[in-house]
Design a protein around this motif. Structure first.
Motif: not given
Length: 177
Positions: A96-99, A58-66, A152-159, A84-91
């Motif tokens: 979820e992963a952080d849990e 899904t991230v790869q598809n988002h990056l095509h949109i970016v 937010r993507l960089s945060d997500a990739l870190f997590v 903003a919905d794309h950002v919310d999805e990353l958050e």
């Protein structure tokens, strides 16, 4: 469709609106760096963890949109844009992963398993893409959600790197000072 056209042989390329710009323009640098992030994320899949693979697809598809968003300096309604919905999805994915992770108490060295290290690499390039977009914004119109998404993507990739390393049994290492 031919792969080569020859239109770029003199160092120019087309934006979505067919405006010709230098391949060294800040806009091209910005979405070219996003393309690099996307390619790096592609080197990670499959991770061996189905839930992470689904998110990364899904991230790869988002990056095509970016990229489409950045390639279009004057979008019309209906054109691909990050929202903003794309950002919310990353958050949500980060939360979820952080849990599943132990709380972070110090900086960690990027690395770990092969997959974890590749995710850290993608994270670092995502930060560079964000810097490229931020440097473009004072000069040309940029969708502000693109900056938020890349941040937010960089945060997500870190997590995700931490999560994959934990699942693969690779301990985190803190830097020594």
């Amino acid at each position: 469709m031919k792969i080569y056209t020859g239109r770029g042989d003199e160092g120019m390329t087309d934006l979505r609106d067919m405006t010709r710009v230098s391949k060294t323009s800040h806009r091209i640098e910005a979405y070219g760096t996003v393309d690099e992030v996307n390619a790096l994320v592609g080197t990670v899949r499959p991770t061996g963890h189905g839930d992470v693979d689904e998110v990364l697809e899904t991230v790869q598809n988002h990056l095509h949109i970016v990229q489409a968003d950045l390639a279009n300096p004057d979008p019309d309604e209906g054109d691909p844009q990050i929202a903003a919905d794309h950002v919310d999805e990353l958050e949500a994915w980060i939360d979820e992963a952080d849990e599943e992770l132990d709380p972070l108490t110090s900086f960690i060295l990027p690395g770990g398993s092969e997959t974890g290290a590749k995710l850290h690499h993608a994270r670092a390039v995502s930060r560079r893409a964000e810097r490229r977009v931020v440097s473009l914004a004072p000069e040309e119109p940029v969708n502000e959600e693109v900056v938020a998404y890349l941040n937010r993507l960089s945060d997500a990739l870190f997590v995700f790197a931490r999560l994959v390393n934990k699942r693969d049994g690779v301990p985190e290492e803190s830097p020594t000072y």
